[in-house]
Design a protein around this motif. Structure first.
Motif, PDB file in Angstrom:
ATOM      1  N   VAL A 184       0.859  -1.179   0.000  1.00 44.23           N
ATOM      2  CA  VAL A 184       0.000   0.000   0.000  1.00 44.23           C
ATOM      3  C   VAL A 184       0.895   1.228   0.000  1.00 44.23           C
ATOM      4  O   VAL A 184       1.806   1.338   0.834  1.00 44.23           O
ATOM      5  N   SER A 185       0.648   2.167  -0.929  1.00 45.76           N
ATOM      6  CA  SER A 185       1.394   3.425  -0.997  1.00 45.76           C
ATOM      7  C   SER A 185       0.405   4.561  -0.758  1.00 45.76           C
ATOM      8  O   SER A 185      -0.577   4.686  -1.488  1.00 45.76           O
ATOM      9  N   THR A 186       0.659   5.387   0.266  1.00 39.56           N
ATOM     10  CA  THR A 186      -0.283   6.443   0.645  1.00 39.56           C
ATOM     11  C   THR A 186       0.395   7.801   0.552  1.00 39.56           C
ATOM     12  O   THR A 186       1.506   7.984   1.057  1.00 39.56           O
ATOM     13  N   VAL A 187      -0.297   8.760  -0.090  1.00 40.39           N
ATOM     14  CA  VAL A 187       0.247  10.106  -0.278  1.00 40.39           C
ATOM     15  C   VAL A 187      -0.862  11.124  -0.053  1.00 40.39           C
ATOM     16  O   VAL A 187      -2.045  10.798   0.006  1.00 40.39           O
ATOM     17  N   LEU A 188      -0.459  12.406   0.037  1.00 39.40           N
ATOM     18  CA  LEU A 188      -1.417  13.513   0.043  1.00 39.40           C
ATOM     19  C   LEU A 188      -1.438  14.172  -1.325  1.00 39.40           C
ATOM     20  O   LEU A 188      -2.477  14.539  -1.829  1.00 39.40           O
ATOM     21  N   GLY A 189      -0.286  14.368  -1.906  1.00 40.92           N
ATOM     22  CA  GLY A 189      -0.178  14.943  -3.243  1.00 40.92           C
ATOM     23  C   GLY A 189       1.264  14.876  -3.675  1.00 40.92           C
ATOM     24  O   GLY A 189       2.123  15.470  -3.041  1.00 40.92           O
ATOM     25  N   THR A 190       1.534  14.146  -4.732  1.00 40.33           N
ATOM     26  CA  THR A 190       2.915  13.947  -5.152  1.00 40.33           C
ATOM     27  C   THR A 190       2.909  13.263  -6.502  1.00 40.33           C
ATOM     28  O   THR A 190       1.853  13.038  -7.088  1.00 40.33           O
ATOM     29  N   SER A 191       4.092  12.927  -7.016  1.00 42.22           N
ATOM     30  CA  SER A 191       4.181  12.154  -8.247  1.00 42.22           C
ATOM     31  C   SER A 191       5.123  10.991  -8.008  1.00 42.22           C
ATOM     32  O   SER A 191       6.194  11.153  -7.419  1.00 42.22           O
ATOM     33  N   PHE A 192       4.702   9.810  -8.451  1.00 43.78           N
ATOM     34  CA  PHE A 192       5.484   8.616  -8.183  1.00 43.78           C
ATOM     35  C   PHE A 192       5.068   7.518  -9.154  1.00 43.78           C
ATOM     36  O   PHE A 192       4.008   7.586  -9.786  1.00 43.78           O
TER      37      PHE A 192
END
Length: 347
Positions: free
Chosen positions: A194-202
């Motif tokens: 599981v990969s969790t972000v708020l706002g980014t690029s990946f």
């Protein structure tokens, strides 16, 4: 109306959640009616994609609920799932005057074909696929995020109504440019992590037949952890991955680790011309340009200077040139660079 791309995406997000004013709704739907028409539409291609996704999701949410309620009295619940999906999707296409008015747009026809062919529950999930033998496919999600799917990848997307949390299920490889929303985290789930972000690029790579899963970060930060209940999942702690780093999870080894990507990209402009510059300054410039931590023994390098002109070489090539000039070496560990240099005599 919105004066820049960020405001535009925020507006579409509010529209999809039903929070726009009547005037804002009229503007958005007027924009949408112009898609595929001859009159000019003062939006970028990215904004047009986001507009299409937001309006279609709003139509799907509204009309699918109405159709399910109406069809329950006809034994709807006993129909096969595939038949229910086709019926709801058909209702989405023709349930409102607005939807009918848009039917002649080529872009809308493609969206309609996609919903009929792939969406098992239009009111809940959006499904995107990239054919295995076709070029990569770029899609806009209703929250204003963009995803580039590699050939053969499949993505399911849902915004959980109770919490607003944004969830995407991925099989294959995709690059995510996530719209920043601190109140509503964006999670990408694969079979293993599981990969969790708020706002980014990946980028997430979870390719069938390849045992390890990779999460490569371009901007921002991503929290990566094994999925509970996934094959091989054990008591493995989550890690935070930052620009030019990647998380790698091996279900066979039951290990999750952080490392630098193979070719770090330059994130900030810097001059790489060094005239009698302290080596510590050179390393700090490289660190700032690529967003990569470079550790070194400041005391050992105190008297070391460099005359060196670097250009567009990859980061590791730049470091090789620095090491060659100084008789030094470096290694990578846990997503950072450790520079080992010999002391220099004072002049």
């Amino acid at each position: 109306m919105a004066s820049n791309s960020s405001e535009f995406r925020q507006l579409l997000q509010r529209y999809q959640q039903g929070e726009c004013t009547p005037q804002e709704v009229r503007h958005i739907e007027a924009w949408y009616r112009q898609l595929g028409a001859e009159q000019p539409l003062d939006l970028t291609s990215n904004e047009k994609e986001a507009l299409t996704a937001a309006v279609w999701q709003r139509i799907a949410d509204r009309t699918a609920r109405d159709n399910e309620h109406r069809l329950k009295s006809t034994g709807w619940a006993s129909w096969p799932a595939s038949v229910r999906a086709a019926a709801v999707a058909a209702g989405v296409l023709g349930a409102s005057v607005f939807g009918i008015q848009l039917a002649n747009s080529p872009l809308v026809k493609e969206m309609a074909r996609q919903r009929l062919a792939t969406a098992p529950t239009p009111a809940t999930w959006l499904l995107y696929t990239a054919p295995a033998m076709a070029p990569e496919r770029r899609v806009a999600l209703p929250d204003g995020s963009f995803v580039t799917l590699a050939p053969g990848a499949t993505l399911r997307y849902q915004r959980v109504k109770a919490t607003g949390r944004r969830i995407a299920y991925l099989r294959g490889e995709a690059f995510f440019d996530v719209f920043h929303d601190a109140q509503h985290p964006f999670s990408v789930l694969t079979d293993q992590v599981v990969s969790t972000v708020l706002g980014t690029s990946f980028r997430v790579r979870a390719v069938a037949g390849q045992p390890d899963v990779q999460v490569q970060v371009r901007t921002g930060a991503v929290r990566v952890s094994p999925r509970a209940g996934a094959a091989g999942a054990g008591p493995v702690a989550a890690i935070i991955v930052r620009p030019n780093q990647q998380a790698v999870y091996s279900p066979v080894r039951r290990q999750l680790w952080r490392e630098l990507v193979a070719e770090p990209v330059q994130l900030a402009p810097q001059s790489f011309v060094f005239n009698d510059r302290p080596v510590a300054d050179v390393l700090q410039v490289l660190s700032a340009a690529y967003g990569v931590e470079i550790s070194y023994d400041a005391e050992a390098l105190r008297n070391c200077t460099l005359n060196l002109r670097l250009g567009s070489e990859p980061l590791f090539d730049k470091l090789n040139l620095v090491c060659e000039a100084l008789g030094a070496r470096y290694e990578t560990a846990d997503g950072r660079i450790i520079f080992h240099g010999q002391p220099c005599a004072a002049e």
